[in-house]
Design a protein around this motif. Structure first.
Motif, mmCIF file in Angstrom:
data_model
loop_
_atom_site.group_PDB
_atom_site.id
_atom_site.type_symbol
_atom_site.label_atom_id
_atom_site.label_comp_id
_atom_site.label_asym_id
_atom_site.label_seq_id
_atom_site.Cartn_x
_atom_site.Cartn_y
_atom_site.Cartn_z
ATOM 1 N N GLU A 628 63.006 -0.274 -23.957
ATOM 2 C CA GLU A 628 62.374 -1.505 -23.488
ATOM 3 C C GLU A 628 63.232 -2.723 -23.780
ATOM 4 O OE1 GLU A 628 60.803 0.907 -24.929
ATOM 5 O OE2 GLU A 628 59.295 1.473 -23.424
ATOM 6 N N VAL A 629 63.812 -2.769 -24.987
ATOM 7 C CA VAL A 629 64.639 -3.929 -25.304
ATOM 8 C C VAL A 629 65.898 -3.932 -24.454
ATOM 9 C CG1 VAL A 629 65.855 -2.781 -27.202
ATOM 10 C CG2 VAL A 629 65.690 -5.252 -27.171
ATOM 11 N N GLU A 630 66.413 -2.774 -24.106
ATOM 12 C CA GLU A 630 67.595 -2.731 -23.256
ATOM 13 C C GLU A 630 67.284 -3.238 -21.863
ATOM 14 O OE1 GLU A 630 69.792 1.035 -25.498
ATOM 15 O OE2 GLU A 630 68.513 1.367 -23.764
ATOM 16 N N LEU A 631 66.108 -2.915 -21.355
ATOM 17 C CA LEU A 631 65.732 -3.448 -20.051
ATOM 18 C C LEU A 631 65.502 -4.953 -20.111
ATOM 19 C CD1 LEU A 631 63.419 -0.699 -18.555
ATOM 20 C CD2 LEU A 631 65.465 -1.655 -17.539
ATOM 21 N N ARG A 632 64.926 -5.410 -21.209
ATOM 22 C CA ARG A 632 64.752 -6.856 -21.358
ATOM 23 C C ARG A 632 66.113 -7.542 -21.445
ATOM 24 N NH1 ARG A 632 61.788 -10.108 -26.336
ATOM 25 N NH2 ARG A 632 62.170 -12.190 -25.491
ATOM 26 N N ILE A 633 67.057 -6.889 -22.090
ATOM 27 C CA ILE A 633 68.414 -7.449 -22.159
ATOM 28 C C ILE A 633 69.043 -7.469 -20.774
ATOM 29 C CG2 ILE A 633 70.733 -7.000 -23.049
ATOM 30 C CD1 ILE A 633 69.396 -5.953 -25.600
ATOM 31 N N LEU A 634 68.768 -6.440 -19.973
ATOM 32 C CA LEU A 634 69.268 -6.445 -18.595
ATOM 33 C C LEU A 634 68.732 -7.649 -17.831
ATOM 34 C CD1 LEU A 634 69.048 -2.682 -17.544
ATOM 35 C CD2 LEU A 634 71.110 -4.031 -17.880
ATOM 36 N N GLN A 635 67.448 -7.931 -18.004
ATOM 37 C CA GLN A 635 66.874 -9.104 -17.337
ATOM 38 C C GLN A 635 67.534 -10.387 -17.840
ATOM 39 O OE1 GLN A 635 64.945 -8.909 -14.879
ATOM 40 N NE2 GLN A 635 64.085 -6.852 -14.960
ATOM 41 N N GLU A 636 67.829 -10.411 -19.132
ATOM 42 C CA GLU A 636 68.488 -11.589 -19.692
ATOM 43 C C GLU A 636 69.888 -11.763 -19.110
ATOM 44 O OE1 GLU A 636 68.637 -14.656 -22.940
ATOM 45 O OE2 GLU A 636 67.071 -13.645 -21.810
ATOM 46 N N LEU A 637 70.579 -10.648 -18.917
ATOM 47 C CA LEU A 637 71.921 -10.729 -18.359
ATOM 48 C C LEU A 637 71.907 -11.224 -16.927
ATOM 49 C CD1 LEU A 637 73.484 -7.443 -19.814
ATOM 50 C CD2 LEU A 637 74.013 -9.789 -20.471
ATOM 51 N N ARG A 638 70.797 -11.011 -16.217
ATOM 52 C CA ARG A 638 70.682 -11.530 -14.853
ATOM 53 C C ARG A 638 70.578 -13.046 -14.835
ATOM 54 N NH1 ARG A 638 66.377 -7.837 -11.440
ATOM 55 N NH2 ARG A 638 67.898 -6.546 -10.358
ATOM 56 N N THR A 639 70.063 -13.593 -15.917
ATOM 57 C CA THR A 639 69.841 -15.037 -15.989
ATOM 58 C C THR A 639 71.144 -15.740 -16.369
ATOM 59 O OG1 THR A 639 67.598 -14.580 -16.756
ATOM 60 C CG2 THR A 639 68.418 -16.831 -17.030
ATOM 61 N N PRO A 640 71.510 -16.810 -15.683
ATOM 62 C CA PRO A 640 72.720 -17.557 -16.075
ATOM 63 C C PRO A 640 72.636 -17.991 -17.533
ATOM 64 C CG PRO A 640 71.920 -18.289 -13.934
ATOM 65 C CD PRO A 640 70.884 -17.359 -14.468
#
Length: 1445
Positions: A628-640
């Motif tokens: 779950e945290v890895e997916l949240r990190i993926l979402q964070e990486l999408r954000t500038p």
């Protein structure tokens, strides 16, 4: 016999067939270990009786077996075992006796003790070589093959029976290769066919009925064989046993019916129909059948944890197995036997050994199913009541009563329910890494007391309870500091005031958090601020997240790259350790905070490389436990980066996670797999006072005796001294001879004899008594008597290397291997497993397991592709169409099946796809991939609308072409509508296609005069330029126009008629112009001018006229109600496409989560299979090794490898410093002998959690976690040998410990002649003063005493002036505190060369890490060549070393 009064060396001729001719007058001792004479009587002289002449054995045949029908080497013999035909007993009875003798040899009996059932079976029947078996096996593995008759099954299982460790022509590598072939694909189908066979009987009556003895039992024999159960490749073995799971009900019925018939009705396992073939088929014994069933059921239960729950018939079957075993043993033991079994003709001692082993297998199985049944009952009916109070003594009755009064059980056994989401009764259900709920829970975890009689949910005096206690305490040692740290950080984050420890660290950019927790000990941990994510990438051990963190203050931020790199090198064992545990604290803007755990994957080299590049931050890689945290990190990486919000911190735990995790996993094994449970479990004190420790199992085999001659020097003249472990007279005789003639002193001789005769042995060695030397001599005996492989474990790498080097220097063996890669000894490093692999090169197994490596790479590629798709902004067309199939099926069908003219136009344009080229550019969200040439993309871009648009403009702008003469055959409507399409050649304008009726060039003569260069840019026609200008002026995306030159777009022509508007269509550019606007350029698509008659094109596809250009502007809701997608305008299509794309993105979040989880699990599985394959290859390399050396951590990490190797003996060096959990985690099932060498009165194991230690007021009474296993057993009353002759200290110093700890300690003559210390009046003195210590007001500041520093400096300089104490190691100064060590180093560094232990150096570096000025030249003065050197050490780090002063 060797009596206590007879110290003569043994006679070499006494035990020989002719005896000793000197009789009682012999000057040597008459010792016969196997058959001792009565006490006080020398061995009589035996008259020589010549044997009758025996024919010589044929070439290649073992002469002992040929002559006597028996060979002590068993399957290890190099020659064939054939019996002399003249001495062969007649009838079938003779063959039965030979078969019994074959598998009851000492070698066979030794195999019975192993993990499989190979030792129970006759090995002479298995004569086929691996290549021969594989050749015949191919027929059964062909696609489409099926068994037709029982004879086919018999042929198949005969091949399986040859894959046995008893077959001398097979190696362990051959066994693994065979397993890899039979455990996959068609091999599994064949085994499944047998397990599901409908007709199975002990008396088959038809050709399709399988004999239980010849068809079923051989299959069970293979499933329980050593090659299967010892294999590390769990995937293959689990696939085999999954067939048992699949067919278990039928399997249970077959076994039960056949066993009942054989035992109760027929009273034999003989098959009457095979009496004529008795010579070619070995008869089964009851021990073979019962052992196979027991081993298969054991493997099944241990591999599938829910087997008892899944199959209710399993427990009754196991109980019946015990009934069958008892009945069979009683029948063969009766006089006369009431069961016809070949085992009744075996020697009584061998039969007894075999029966005991069979009972052990069955009772182990009973114990497992009973335990699992208790778990089921406890889960269904939790008991919240108090546990019975037992184990009370006058010494502990108050403590136990208090524990019972305050007891609250784990998980649902607690009256209020579980404490958090990771609180369970069974340790197998507990996640090793703590969860967020566990870290933030205010409730204390369930920590059972480590003592007999304390309340606990599991049965008392059981290994299950001991493993539970050690697991929970070890896990608390791992997680307590992190839990307290996380709660301290969360508390500061929740504080409204700004003056908190955390705010101060945030301002500094990280550092050490110093504080106190309520009800806890002091808190000291590292905090890293400014965490930002960089990447997520797959690695061999899992997914890792790149994290950039602020560099901690101090030398880590030095302006010099070399100093920054040096800082991280010196901190390799203290900060950001590879495998260390870290917590990511992530606070959102709304105040909610989550804690996620992971391990550091960065090496020291990675840290130093990163430190050299940047001063203000450092990049690390973290492997998180939760997807779950890895997916949240993926979402964070999408954000500038500039839009990312919230606070992210990293907390570093003080315990190395990867050094603890293997032990926690090892402690969760089935307790029945841990040897020596009878001794190791918690017992009342009186248990050890009356307990008898039995000899090692391998040492009580018939005719086994330890040969001790290697312990004597050559001048002693002892060439033969045997020790029989179950013969008291032999033991005493060997003990006396060793005391007086061997290289050992009397206490060392006693210790070795005790160790050889006890399966659990404790050997205490006070300082300087030579316990390491005794351990090496112990290894000499074990290796010479083939008791290996020996697993030698040490607490530290230094101690391990010292022992292994001693083994080499003593010339005991060269066949050693050192597991792990941290050996500082160059000679020992050459014996590393890595070097052995490099020398061996690739093996046959390397090719077999190469698919595991490719599978892992394939998964890594899948993950990379997933990452790319995750970050791709455009929506994939396939995902859109899949969505439309369920959400808008009518429109999806309309798009998929367009009008005929649209389909033709689309196909024509796709033919030019290969000529397309693109200019790179990034799409906006919602835009299609420019490379997408699907029909859906054609629809969204309006390829049909563009064509209609151009058609209407062309018809109104250009005059119609001149009429062409029509041939008679062309008057009818052409069958091929594409004949209306003109063909544009490279040499001229558009022409009609060549029908093949004429050979002339259809382009006409004018074509030759109009050559064009393919590489030149094609000029736009005026009308196309006009359309382009119109598009650029009106398009909302005109700012994205990308061109390759600065040429302006030509203006539309001024003169000439202006074409009328086409319908009311908004201006729409042609396809190539839209592509250019998106950053791509393509060749021009098909245009109306390319057709000779555009109207006929539409008519050919059923259109009455040219369709109008769609120009409507409806809403999404209205569009979804339509049934014709091709009637929509381009703006409507884009509007609908964007709406669909947004819906797909929303729904894809959940699917991406599921896909990410799937890939994560798939990668973990592939990594595990790859690691198992590599371990199996390594197992084959180690099959002939005598000694395997590793640290305790290495032993736990390599549990699977050690299980496959199957060591018999474990020798633990410095056992007093090893945690009990570490020893238990190193005990693999094959261990038969445990030797603990150390001193429980010296240093205890080191703990990070002070509250669990013996020095803590509560920990000393309840937990005692730093009490080693050696100390617990010895303090409970288990016998412990003590080596009591010291060779290190002068007697005055030895008196200090002799009067307090070791009253039996003796001084060797060597230490009595030490010279006096020069310049001193006394050799030993104490100095007392009243100067107070400095520092220490804060728990985080180490104490020091400046007065002592000054005095020690002067005393050291005074001693150095005396002369003989200037060499390195002559003078050592021991300090109780790190602060004192630092002050002494500072005081002495200008006078002498100070040498500090690397462990003390690391502690000092960590203490002064945030002081940029300190420690800048740490190693400068240590490397200066001077004649005077002084060692500085803390007390804990000097154990085992020596110095003159």
């Amino acid at each position: 016999m060797a009596s206590g009064r007879n110290h003569r060396p043994p006679c070499r001729f006494y035990s020989k067939p002719g005896g000793c001719k000197n009789g009682s007058s012999c000057t040597f001792a008459h010792i016969d270990g196997a058959n001792p004479s009565p006490p006080g009587q020398p061995g009589p002289r035996q008259p020589f009786v010549p044997r009758p002449p025996v024919p010589n054995a044929p070439p290649g045949v073992c002469k002992f077996y040929y002559d006597r029908g028996f060979c002590s080497r068993g399957s290890d013999c190099r020659f064939r075992h054939e019996v002399n035909a003249a001495q062969r007993r007649p009838s079938a009875e003779g063959s039965v006796s030979e078969n019994v003798a074959a598998f009851l040899t000492p070698a066979a009996l030794a195999r019975i003790q192993g993990p499989g059932t190979d030792g129970f079976f006759d090995t002479t029947a298995a004569v086929m070589k691996p290549s021969e078996v594989r050749h015949h096996l191919n027929r059964f593995l062909e696609n489409g093959y099926r068994f037709k008759y029982a004879a086919d099954v018999y042929s198949f299982v005969t091949l399986l029976s040859n894959a046995s460790s008893g077959n001398t022509s097979w190696s362990a590598e051959d066994g693994q290769l065979f397993l890899s072939a039979i455990g996959t694909d068609n091999g599994l189908l064949r085994i499944g066919d047998i397990l599901s066979w409908s007709e199975v009987s002990v008396r088959p009556t038809s050709r399709t009925a399988i004999s239980f003895q010849r068809g079923y039992v051989p299959l069970l024999r293979y499933l329980s064989s050593e090659y299967v159960v010892k294999s590390i490749t769990s995937k293959v073995v689990n696939s085999l046993y999954s067939l048992v799971l699949e067919h278990f009900n039928h399997f249970c019925e077959v076994v039960q019916s056949c066993m009942e018939e054989a035992l109760n009705d027929r009273k034999t396992f003989k098959e009457q129909s095979m009496s004529l073939l008795a010579s070619s088929h070995t008869e089964l014994t009851g021990s073979q059948v019962l052992s196979c069933i027991a081993q298969v059921l054991f493997e099944y239960i241990t591999r599938f944890k829910n087997a008892v729950v899944t199959h209710p018939s399993l427990r009754p079957l196991v109980q019946k197995l015990r009934t069958w075993t008892d009945a069979w043993i009683a029948a063969i033991s009766a006089t006369p036997p009431t069961f016809d079994d070949p085992i009744t003709k075996a020697p009584a001692q061998a039969t007894r050994f075999l029966v005991d082993r069979l009972r052990e297998l069955v009772e182990r199985l009973i114990s497992i199913v009973d335990r699992k049944q208790r778990d089921i009952e406890r889960a269904n009916q939790p008991n919240h009541g108090l546990l019975p109070l037992h184990g009370l003594t006058h010494a502990n009755e108050g403590i136990l009563a208090a524990l019972h009064n305050a007891y609250q059980g784990p998980g649902n056994l607690r009256a209020e329910g579980p404490r958090h989401d990771n609180d369970f009764v069974n340790i197998s259900d507990i996640q090793i890494a703590p969860t967020h709920g566990e870290l933030t829970s205010p409730l204390q975890p369930f920590l059972p007391a480590n003592m007999y009689g304390a309340p606990h949910p599991l049965p008392a005096e059981s290994m299950e309870q001991l493993l539970d206690i050690q697991f929970r305490l070890l896990r608390e040692e791992l997680t307590a500091s992190l839990r307290v740290s996380a709660q301290a950080i969360l508390g500061d984050l929740g504080e409204k005031k700004k003056h908190t420890q955390l705010n101060a660290l945030l301002e500094k950019g990280g550092g050490k958090y110093r504080g106190h927790a309520v009800g806890q000990d002091t808190v000291l941990f590292n905090v890293y601020t400014g965490a930002e994510f960089t990447t997520i990438t797959p690695a061999q051990r899992g997914l890792t997240v790149g994290v950039a963190i602020d560099t901690p203050p101090g030398r880590a931020r030095s302006g010099q790259a070399s100093i920054r790199a040096q800082f991280w090198e010196s901190m390799s064992s203290k900060r950001l350790m590879q495998g260390g545990l870290v917590a990511l604290v992530w606070q959102r803007l709304d105040g909610t905070t989550e804690v996620h755990l992971g391990t550091l994957a960065s090496s020291v080299k990675d840290l130093t490389d990163s430190a050299k590049q940047r001063q203000d931050n450092i990049k690390i890689r973290v492997s998180f436990f939760s997807p779950e945290v890895e997916l949240r990190i993926l979402q964070e990486l999408r954000t500038p980066r500039h839009e990312r919000q919230g606070t992210k911190l990293l907390i570093e735990a003080t315990v190395m996670f990867e050094s603890v995790r293997p032990f926690l996993e090892a402690l969760r094994v089935d307790p029945e797999n841990i040897p020596f449970a009878r001794y190791l479990a918690h017992h009342p004190p009186e248990f050890y006072r009356t307990m008898q420790i039995t000899p090692p199992t391998y040492a009580i085999l018939p005719n086994f005796a330890f040969q001790l001659a290697s312990l004597f020097p050559s001048e002693a003249g002892v060439e033969d001294l045997k020790l029989v472990v179950n013969d008291p007279e032999s033991i005493e005789g060997a003990r006396e001879l060793l005391k007086h003639s061997s290289r050992l002193d009397p206490s060392q001789a006693d210790a070795i004899v005790d160790a050889l005769t006890r399966e659990v042995s404790l050997m205490q060695g006070p300082p300087g008594t030579g316990k390491s030397y005794t351990g090496v001599e112990m290894l000499r005996v074990l290796i010479e008597n083939h008791a290996g492989p020996v697993l030698m474990i040490a607490f530290t790498n230094h101690a391990l290397d010292h022992m292994l080097r001693s083994v080499l220097e003593a010339n005991i063996t060269q066949k050693i291997v050192r597991l792990g890669s941290r050996s500082a000894d160059e000679r020992i490093a050459e014996f590393s497993l890595e070097n052995m692999e490099n020398v061996a090169g690739r093996s046959r197994l390397s090719s077999v397991f190469s698919n595991y490596r490719w599978a892992l790479r394939d998964v890594e590629k899948e993950i990379k592709d997933f990452m790319e798709s995750f970050f791709r902004e455009e929506v994939d067309t396939d995902d859109l169409l899949r969505y439309l199939t369920f959400q808008a099926p009518v429109l999806e069908e309309s798009i998929t099946f367009p009008p005929e003219w649209v389909k033709a136009l689309y196909d024509l344009q796709r033919t030019e796809q290969d000529e397309r080229w693109h200019t790179a550019g990034r799409n906006k969200p919602g835009r299609l991939d420019p490379d997408d040439d699907s029909l859906y993309a054609f629809w969204v871009r309006g390829g049909d609308v563009e064509f209609l648009h151009s058609t209407h403009r062309a018809l109104h702008y250009r005059p119609p072409p001149p009429p062409q003469p029509v041939l008679p055959q062309q008057q009818a409507r052409p069958v091929n509508a594409f004949e209306l399409l003109a063909v544009e050649t490279a040499d001229g304008p558009a022409v009609a296609p060549d029908t093949g009726d004429t050979g002339k060039d259809a382009a006409g003569p004018e074509a030759d005069d109009d050559d064009s260069d393919d590489g030149s840019e094609v000029e736009l026609r005026p009308e196309e330029a006009w359309i382009l200008a119109d598009f650029v002026d009106d398009s909302e995306d005109s700012d994205l126009l990308v061109t390759d030159s600065e040429d302006e777009v030509p203006e539309p022509p001024a003169p000439g008629p202006v074409p009328p508007p086409v319908a009311a269509t908004p201006p729409m550019a042609p396809q190539e112009l839209a592509s250019v606007a998106a950053g791509h350029r393509t060749p021009a698509p098909i245009q109306p001018d390319d057709f000779t008659n555009i109207r006929e094109f539409f008519v050919a596809f059923g259109c009455t006229d040219i369709p109008a250009v769609p120009a409507t502007t409806r809403s999404v809701a209205e569009l979804l109600e339509q049934d014709d997608a091709w009637s929509m305008s381009v703006r409507e299509r884009e509007l609908l496409h964007r709406a669909w794309a947004d819906e797909v993105r929303i729904t894809s979040r959940e699917t991406q989560m599921m896909e990410f989880r799937r890939l994560r699990e798939k990668h973990a599985q592939a990594s595990r299979e790859y690691a198992e394959g590599q371990a199996e290859i390594r197992k084959q390399l180690l099959r002939n090794v005598d000694i395997i050396g590793c640290t305790t951590t290495g032993a736990a990490k390599l549990t699977a490898l050690l299980k496959g190797i199957g060591p018999k003996v474990v020798l633990v060096e410095e056992a007093g410093q090893v945690l009990e959990a570490h020893v238990l985690g190193s005990l693999v099932p094959s261990i038969q002998h445990l030797i603990l060498i150390g001193d429980p009165l010296q240093l205890r194991p080191t703990l990070n959690n002070y509250s669990l230690s013996m020095d803590h007021s509560h920990g000393r009474l309840v937990y005692k976690f730093d009490m080693s296993l050696m100390e617990r057993l010895s303090s409970s009353g288990m016998p412990m040998s003590q080596i009591n002759v010291q060779r290190r200290m002068r007697p005055e110093i030895a008196d200090l410990v002799r009067m307090t700890l070791y009253p039996r300690l003796e001084d060797h003559d060597l230490v009595k002649n030490y010279p006096h210390v020069q310049g001193m009046a006394k050799d030993v003195f104490f100095f007392n003063h009243d100067h107070k210590e400095n520092g220490g007001e804060d728990d985080f500041v180490s104490k020091y005493n400046q007065f002592e520093v000054d005095m020690i400096k002067d005393l050291v300089l005074y001693l150095l002036r005396q002369g003989p104490y200037s060499a390195e190691g002559d003078i050592v100064v021991l300090c109780a505190y790190l602060g004192q060590l630092a002050r002494l180093r500072e005081a002495l560094s200008s006078e002498v060369a100070v040498v500090i232990d690397e462990r003390d150096q690391a502690e000092l570096d960590d203490r002064n890490a945030e002081n940029e000025e300190s420690m800048q030249n740490v190693t400068a003065f240590e490397r200066v060549r001077v004649s005077r050197r002084v060692l500085l050490r803390t007390i804990d780090n000097f154990q085992g070393e020596e110095a003159k002063v």
